[in-house]
Design a protein around this motif. Structure first.
Motif, PDB file in Angstrom:
ATOM      1  N   LEU A  56      49.996  17.570  73.075  1.00  0.00           N
ATOM      2  CA  LEU A  56      49.652  16.903  74.326  1.00  0.00           C
ATOM      3  C   LEU A  56      48.837  15.645  74.048  1.00  0.00           C
ATOM      4  O   LEU A  56      47.965  15.648  73.185  1.00  0.00           O
ATOM      5  CB  LEU A  56      48.868  17.867  75.215  1.00  0.00           C
ATOM      6  CG  LEU A  56      49.679  19.082  75.668  1.00  0.00           C
ATOM      7  CD1 LEU A  56      48.772  20.199  76.122  1.00  0.00           C
ATOM      8  CD2 LEU A  56      50.650  18.686  76.770  1.00  0.00           C
ATOM      9  N   HIS A  57      49.135  14.585  74.815  1.00  0.00           N
ATOM     10  CA  HIS A  57      48.478  13.293  74.618  1.00  0.00           C
ATOM     11  C   HIS A  57      48.161  12.662  75.966  1.00  0.00           C
ATOM     12  O   HIS A  57      49.055  12.492  76.797  1.00  0.00           O
ATOM     13  CB  HIS A  57      49.386  12.340  73.826  1.00  0.00           C
ATOM     14  CG  HIS A  57      49.831  12.894  72.521  1.00  0.00           C
ATOM     15  ND1 HIS A  57      49.149  12.655  71.356  1.00  0.00           N
ATOM     16  CD2 HIS A  57      50.878  13.701  72.196  1.00  0.00           C
ATOM     17  CE1 HIS A  57      49.766  13.273  70.367  1.00  0.00           C
ATOM     18  NE2 HIS A  57      50.807  13.918  70.851  1.00  0.00           N
ATOM     19  N   TRP A  58      46.888  12.310  76.177  1.00  0.00           N
ATOM     20  CA  TRP A  58      46.504  11.524  77.345  1.00  0.00           C
ATOM     21  C   TRP A  58      46.795  10.071  76.998  1.00  0.00           C
ATOM     22  O   TRP A  58      46.293   9.543  76.009  1.00  0.00           O
ATOM     23  CB  TRP A  58      45.034  11.705  77.682  1.00  0.00           C
ATOM     24  CG  TRP A  58      44.734  13.031  78.314  1.00  0.00           C
ATOM     25  CD1 TRP A  58      44.137  14.103  77.721  1.00  0.00           C
ATOM     26  CD2 TRP A  58      45.018  13.424  79.653  1.00  0.00           C
ATOM     27  NE1 TRP A  58      44.026  15.148  78.609  1.00  0.00           N
ATOM     28  CE2 TRP A  58      44.562  14.752  79.814  1.00  0.00           C
ATOM     29  CE3 TRP A  58      45.620  12.782  80.747  1.00  0.00           C
ATOM     30  CZ2 TRP A  58      44.691  15.449  81.014  1.00  0.00           C
ATOM     31  CZ3 TRP A  58      45.729  13.478  81.950  1.00  0.00           C
ATOM     32  CH2 TRP A  58      45.276  14.790  82.078  1.00  0.00           C
ATOM     33  N   CYS A  99      49.726  23.385  79.181  1.00  0.00           N
ATOM     34  CA  CYS A  99      48.550  22.604  78.797  1.00  0.00           C
ATOM     35  C   CYS A  99      47.225  23.221  79.214  1.00  0.00           C
ATOM     36  O   CYS A  99      46.172  22.675  78.899  1.00  0.00           O
ATOM     37  CB  CYS A  99      48.669  21.164  79.297  1.00  0.00           C
ATOM     38  SG  CYS A  99      48.894  20.982  81.052  1.00  0.00           S
ATOM     39  N   ASP A 144      44.975   7.700  83.285  1.00  0.00           N
ATOM     40  CA  ASP A 144      45.774   8.253  82.192  1.00  0.00           C
ATOM     41  C   ASP A 144      46.768   9.287  82.694  1.00  0.00           C
ATOM     42  O   ASP A 144      46.553   9.934  83.720  1.00  0.00           O
ATOM     43  CB  ASP A 144      44.876   8.902  81.142  1.00  0.00           C
ATOM     44  CG  ASP A 144      43.998   7.887  80.423  1.00  0.00           C
ATOM     45  OD1 ASP A 144      44.318   6.687  80.437  1.00  0.00           O
ATOM     46  OD2 ASP A 144      42.975   8.316  79.847  1.00  0.00           O
ATOM     47  N   LEU A 164      49.229  12.609  81.234  1.00  0.00           N
ATOM     48  CA  LEU A 164      49.383  13.569  80.152  1.00  0.00           C
ATOM     49  C   LEU A 164      50.862  13.676  79.785  1.00  0.00           C
ATOM     50  O   LEU A 164      51.698  13.991  80.639  1.00  0.00           O
ATOM     51  CB  LEU A 164      48.850  14.945  80.580  1.00  0.00           C
ATOM     52  CG  LEU A 164      48.864  16.031  79.511  1.00  0.00           C
ATOM     53  CD1 LEU A 164      47.977  15.657  78.326  1.00  0.00           C
ATOM     54  CD2 LEU A 164      48.426  17.353  80.112  1.00  0.00           C
ATOM     55  N   THR A 188      42.815  20.284  77.110  1.00  0.00           N
ATOM     56  CA  THR A 188      44.083  21.004  77.136  1.00  0.00           C
ATOM     57  C   THR A 188      44.099  22.065  76.048  1.00  0.00           C
ATOM     58  O   THR A 188      43.268  22.053  75.139  1.00  0.00           O
ATOM     59  CB  THR A 188      45.260  20.034  76.921  1.00  0.00           C
ATOM     60  OG1 THR A 188      45.105  19.381  75.663  1.00  0.00           O
ATOM     61  CG2 THR A 188      45.330  19.005  78.037  1.00  0.00           C
ATOM     62  N   ARG A 238      40.202  17.211  81.266  1.00  0.00           N
ATOM     63  CA  ARG A 238      41.117  16.651  80.274  1.00  0.00           C
ATOM     64  C   ARG A 238      41.312  17.576  79.075  1.00  0.00           C
ATOM     65  O   ARG A 238      42.120  17.295  78.200  1.00  0.00           O
ATOM     66  CB  ARG A 238      40.596  15.304  79.786  1.00  0.00           C
ATOM     67  CG  ARG A 238      40.568  14.245  80.858  1.00  0.00           C
ATOM     68  CD  ARG A 238      39.928  12.978  80.357  1.00  0.00           C
ATOM     69  NE  ARG A 238      40.693  12.308  79.339  1.00  0.00           N
ATOM     70  CZ  ARG A 238      41.559  11.317  79.563  1.00  0.00           C
ATOM     71  NH1 ARG A 238      41.758  10.897  80.785  1.00  0.00           N
ATOM     72  NH2 ARG A 238      42.191  10.748  78.566  1.00  0.00           N
TER      73      ARG A 238
END
Length: 169
Positions: free
Chosen positions: A117-119, A72, A30, A32, A109, A107
């Motif tokens: 924020l998006h993984w 983050c 993944d 970020l 954040t 992971r």
């Protein structure tokens, strides 16, 4: 060497560059991405990497680590410079963008005024509403992180204000 010996004093007719960082933080498969806050002046609602200005007295690696921590809350591991981009804004000042890939062991954040924020699975990143250069620059950065040579690019804008990207290879 002082400024007067480096040929920068009195060079108003020369191009000046503002240094910035762009960081792609990975965790497993993944990446970020930061979706710009709707109140942002540039790229509201668009997905981008993490980054920002290099502050006076800071080297680019320290700036990248600081931006990742500020935006983050993650500690960057294995921070790797993957490329440079000279952004010609068409004015007397441009931007020199230092593109990094980093890894994060965690992971979790923290919230930021910059956006959400998006993984995202790396293989699906192109399906998101990305900042206009990311579909081109992100695969290049990830290729360097996997062992390719760093890239150098030049961005400019044509008469219709369309982004033109040229790589040095």
């Amino acid at each position: 060497m002082p400024a007067d010996e480096q040929g920068v004093a009195g060079s108003a007719d020369r191009y000046a560059l503002i240094p910035r960082t762009l960081c792609f933080v990975l965790n497993g498969a993944d990446i970020l991405l930061l979706r710009g806050a709707p109140t942002k002046r540039i790229w509201p609602g668009r997905y981008n990497g993490i980054g920002g200005h290099v502050e006076r007295g800071e080297d680019v690696h320290s700036a990248a680590r600081r931006e990742i921590l500020e935006e983050c809350g993650l500690q960057a591991e294995r921070l790797q410079l993957c490329g440079t981009v000279n952004v010609d804004t068409g004015e007397g000042r441009g931007i020199l963008l230092f593109v990094f890939v980093a890894h994060a062991a965690a992971r979790d954040t923290c919230a930021s005024a910059e956006g959400t924020l998006h993984w995202v699975p790396q293989q699906q990143a192109a399906q998101y509403e990305l900042v206009e250069d990311l579909p081109v620059i992100l695969p290049r950065a990830l290729a360097v992180a996997a062992g390719a040579a760093p890239f150098a690019a030049h961005y400019s804008y044509d008469a219709q204000r369309k982004l033109c990207i040229r790589f040095a290879d």
